[in-house]
Design a protein around this motif. Structure first.
Motif, PDB file in Angstrom:
ATOM      1  N   PRO A 299       0.828  -1.216   0.000  1.00 10.89           N
ATOM      2  CA  PRO A 299       0.000   0.000   0.000  1.00 10.89           C
ATOM      3  C   PRO A 299       0.862   1.267   0.000  1.00 10.89           C
ATOM      4  CG  PRO A 299      -0.126  -1.109   2.118  1.00 10.89           C
ATOM      5  CD  PRO A 299       0.658  -1.996   1.207  1.00 10.89           C
ATOM      6  N   TYR A 300       0.284   2.322  -0.547  1.00 20.45           N
ATOM      7  CA  TYR A 300       0.988   3.598  -0.605  1.00 20.45           C
ATOM      8  C   TYR A 300       1.092   4.235   0.774  1.00 20.45           C
ATOM      9  CZ  TYR A 300       0.579   3.552  -5.676  1.00 20.45           C
ATOM     10  OH  TYR A 300       0.679   3.228  -6.996  1.00 20.45           O
ATOM     11  N   LEU A 301       2.125   5.050   0.931  1.00 22.70           N
ATOM     12  CA  LEU A 301       2.265   5.860   2.128  1.00 22.70           C
ATOM     13  C   LEU A 301       1.772   7.262   1.817  1.00 22.70           C
ATOM     14  CD1 LEU A 301       5.852   4.842   3.289  1.00 22.70           C
ATOM     15  CD2 LEU A 301       3.661   3.958   4.099  1.00 22.70           C
ATOM     16  N   ALA A 302       1.266   7.932   2.816  1.00 20.55           N
ATOM     17  CA  ALA A 302       0.791   9.302   2.655  1.00 20.55           C
ATOM     18  C   ALA A 302       1.569  10.213   3.592  1.00 20.55           C
ATOM     19  CB  ALA A 302      -0.701   9.392   2.967  1.00 20.55           C
ATOM     20  N   TYR A 303       1.697  11.467   3.214  1.00 17.81           N
ATOM     21  CA  TYR A 303       2.365  12.456   4.050  1.00 17.81           C
ATOM     22  C   TYR A 303       1.509  12.746   5.275  1.00 17.81           C
ATOM     23  CZ  TYR A 303       4.599  16.761   5.555  1.00 17.81           C
ATOM     24  OH  TYR A 303       5.234  17.721   6.294  1.00 17.81           O
ATOM     25  N   SER A 304       2.145  12.814   6.419  1.00 13.52           N
ATOM     26  CA  SER A 304       1.455  13.139   7.663  1.00 13.52           C
ATOM     27  C   SER A 304       2.135  14.349   8.294  1.00 13.52           C
ATOM     28  CB  SER A 304       1.500  11.959   8.631  1.00 13.52           C
ATOM     29  OG  SER A 304       1.113  12.365   9.923  1.00 13.52           O
ATOM     30  N   LYS A 305       1.401  15.436   8.379  1.00 12.77           N
ATOM     31  CA  LYS A 305       1.950  16.648   8.989  1.00 12.77           C
ATOM     32  C   LYS A 305       2.336  16.389  10.449  1.00 12.77           C
ATOM     33  CE  LYS A 305       0.885  21.557   9.331  1.00 12.77           C
ATOM     34  NZ  LYS A 305      -0.108  22.598   9.067  1.00 12.77           N
ATOM     35  N   GLN A 306       1.494  15.637  11.156  1.00 11.85           N
ATOM     36  CA  GLN A 306       1.766  15.345  12.561  1.00 11.85           C
ATOM     37  C   GLN A 306       3.019  14.482  12.709  1.00 11.85           C
ATOM     38  OE1 GLN A 306      -1.249  14.812  11.104  1.00 11.85           O
ATOM     39  NE2 GLN A 306      -2.516  16.388  12.049  1.00 11.85           N
ATOM     40  N   LEU A 307       3.178  13.491  11.841  1.00 15.43           N
ATOM     41  CA  LEU A 307       4.358  12.629  11.905  1.00 15.43           C
ATOM     42  C   LEU A 307       5.620  13.412  11.549  1.00 15.43           C
ATOM     43  CD1 LEU A 307       5.467   9.834  12.436  1.00 15.43           C
ATOM     44  CD2 LEU A 307       4.975   9.243  10.061  1.00 15.43           C
ATOM     45  N   ALA A 308       5.519  14.266  10.542  1.00 15.54           N
ATOM     46  CA  ALA A 308       6.662  15.091  10.160  1.00 15.54           C
ATOM     47  C   ALA A 308       7.080  16.004  11.316  1.00 15.54           C
ATOM     48  CB  ALA A 308       6.333  15.910   8.917  1.00 15.54           C
ATOM     49  N   GLN A 309       6.108  16.574  12.014  1.00 17.47           N
ATOM     50  CA  GLN A 309       6.412  17.442  13.158  1.00 17.47           C
ATOM     51  C   GLN A 309       7.043  16.639  14.289  1.00 17.47           C
ATOM     52  OE1 GLN A 309       6.109  20.924  13.252  1.00 17.47           O
ATOM     53  NE2 GLN A 309       7.402  20.543  15.026  1.00 17.47           N
ATOM     54  N   ALA A 310       6.528  15.433  14.533  1.00 21.17           N
ATOM     55  CA  ALA A 310       7.099  14.576  15.579  1.00 21.17           C
ATOM     56  C   ALA A 310       8.550  14.222  15.242  1.00 21.17           C
ATOM     57  CB  ALA A 310       6.265  13.309  15.739  1.00 21.17           C
ATOM     58  N   ALA A 311       8.826  13.942  13.972  1.00 24.25           N
ATOM     59  CA  ALA A 311      10.195  13.618  13.552  1.00 24.25           C
ATOM     60  C   ALA A 311      11.114  14.825  13.743  1.00 24.25           C
ATOM     61  CB  ALA A 311      10.201  13.159  12.097  1.00 24.25           C
ATOM     62  N   LEU A 312      10.626  16.003  13.380  1.00 24.08           N
ATOM     63  CA  LEU A 312      11.413  17.223  13.565  1.00 24.08           C
ATOM     64  C   LEU A 312      11.684  17.475  15.045  1.00 24.08           C
ATOM     65  CD1 LEU A 312      12.729  19.751  12.392  1.00 24.08           C
ATOM     66  CD2 LEU A 312      10.491  20.855  12.492  1.00 24.08           C
ATOM     67  N   ASP A 313      10.663  17.341  15.872  1.00 27.83           N
ATOM     68  CA  ASP A 313      10.835  17.526  17.316  1.00 27.83           C
ATOM     69  C   ASP A 313      11.845  16.533  17.886  1.00 27.83           C
ATOM     70  OD1 ASP A 313       8.958  19.549  17.200  1.00 27.83           O
ATOM     71  OD2 ASP A 313       7.324  18.327  18.012  1.00 27.83           O
ATOM     72  N   HIS A 314      11.778  15.288  17.418  1.00 25.62           N
ATOM     73  CA  HIS A 314      12.706  14.264  17.906  1.00 25.62           C
ATOM     74  C   HIS A 314      14.139  14.582  17.470  1.00 25.62           C
ATOM     75  CE1 HIS A 314      14.024  10.461  19.466  1.00 25.62           C
ATOM     76  NE2 HIS A 314      14.533  10.125  18.286  1.00 25.62           N
ATOM     77  N   SER A 315      14.299  15.057  16.247  1.00 29.83           N
ATOM     78  CA  SER A 315      15.631  15.431  15.770  1.00 29.83           C
ATOM     79  C   SER A 315      16.209  16.569  16.605  1.00 29.83           C
ATOM     80  CB  SER A 315      15.578  15.846  14.298  1.00 29.83           C
ATOM     81  OG  SER A 315      15.244  14.748  13.497  1.00 29.83           O
ATOM     82  N   LYS A 316      15.365  17.542  16.934  1.00 30.60           N
ATOM     83  CA  LYS A 316      15.812  18.652  17.776  1.00 30.60           C
ATOM     84  C   LYS A 316      16.200  18.148  19.163  1.00 30.60           C
ATOM     85  CE  LYS A 316      13.119  22.289  15.531  1.00 30.60           C
ATOM     86  NZ  LYS A 316      11.988  23.223  15.691  1.00 30.60           N
ATOM     87  N   TYR A 317      15.413  17.217  19.696  1.00 32.67           N
ATOM     88  CA  TYR A 317      15.713  16.632  21.000  1.00 32.67           C
ATOM     89  C   TYR A 317      17.064  15.914  20.968  1.00 32.67           C
ATOM     90  CZ  TYR A 317      15.686  13.145  24.701  1.00 32.67           C
ATOM     91  OH  TYR A 317      16.053  12.338  25.759  1.00 32.67           O
ATOM     92  N   GLN A 318      17.285  15.127  19.912  1.00 35.57           N
ATOM     93  CA  GLN A 318      18.551  14.393  19.795  1.00 35.57           C
ATOM     94  C   GLN A 318      19.731  15.356  19.713  1.00 35.57           C
ATOM     95  OE1 GLN A 318      17.446  11.983  16.348  1.00 35.57           O
ATOM     96  NE2 GLN A 318      17.759  10.149  17.602  1.00 35.57           N
ATOM     97  N   ALA A 319      19.591  16.432  18.941  1.00 34.83           N
ATOM     98  CA  ALA A 319      20.674  17.403  18.804  1.00 34.83           C
ATOM     99  C   ALA A 319      20.958  18.083  20.143  1.00 34.83           C
ATOM    100  CB  ALA A 319      20.322  18.434  17.743  1.00 34.83           C
ATOM    101  N   LYS A 320      19.888  18.441  20.848  1.00 39.07           N
ATOM    102  CA  LYS A 320      20.056  19.089  22.146  1.00 39.07           C
ATOM    103  C   LYS A 320      20.720  18.141  23.138  1.00 39.07           C
ATOM    104  CE  LYS A 320      17.353  21.374  25.769  1.00 39.07           C
ATOM    105  NZ  LYS A 320      16.002  21.708  26.227  1.00 39.07           N
ATOM    106  N   LYS A 321      20.290  16.885  23.137  1.00 35.88           N
ATOM    107  CA  LYS A 321      20.857  15.903  24.053  1.00 35.88           C
ATOM    108  C   LYS A 321      22.336  15.674  23.738  1.00 35.88           C
ATOM    109  CE  LYS A 321      19.944  11.201  25.760  1.00 35.88           C
ATOM    110  NZ  LYS A 321      20.545  11.426  27.032  1.00 35.88           N
ATOM    111  N   LYS A 322      22.678  15.598  22.448  1.00 39.18           N
ATOM    112  CA  LYS A 322      24.065  15.388  22.047  1.00 39.18           C
ATOM    113  C   LYS A 322      24.936  16.564  22.520  1.00 39.18           C
ATOM    114  CE  LYS A 322      27.074  14.582  18.129  1.00 39.18           C
ATOM    115  NZ  LYS A 322      27.181  14.466  16.675  1.00 39.18           N
ATOM    116  N   ASN A 323      24.411  17.796  22.356  1.00 35.13           N
ATOM    117  CA  ASN A 323      25.170  18.976  22.775  1.00 35.13           C
ATOM    118  C   ASN A 323      25.330  19.023  24.288  1.00 35.13           C
ATOM    119  OD1 ASN A 323      25.541  19.868  20.164  1.00 35.13           O
ATOM    120  ND2 ASN A 323      23.726  21.145  20.166  1.00 35.13           N
TER     121      ASN A 323
END
Length: 69
Positions: A42-66
């Motif tokens: 089946p096809y995947l669809a873009y999810s604004k909520q999932l994209a935001q969660a991924a961005l938030d998680h990336s920011k968290y990882q960067a902050k934690k690394k720093n």
């Protein structure tokens, strides 16, 4: 260069970057869906909520690394 021109240029660059990132996301989903179609998945669809969660998680990882450094 006056202040208003500088602000306009900065806003234009930010808008262009955001638009380019959104286009990249959609193009990536299209490529993934082409491969999924080959396997009759089946096809995947873009999810604004999932994209935001991924961005938030990336920011968290960067902050934690720093903070860990």
């Amino acid at each position: 260069m006056n202040f208003k021109t500088l602000i306009f240029i900065c806003a234009f660059i930010a808008y262009t970057y955001a638009l380019t990132l959104k286009q990249f996301n959609y193009q990536m989903i299209c490529l993934v869906n082409k491969e999924r179609a080959k396997k009759k998945l089946p096809y995947l669809a873009y999810s604004k909520q999932l994209a935001q969660a991924a961005l938030d998680h990336s920011k968290y990882q960067a902050k934690k690394k720093n903070n860990d450094s």
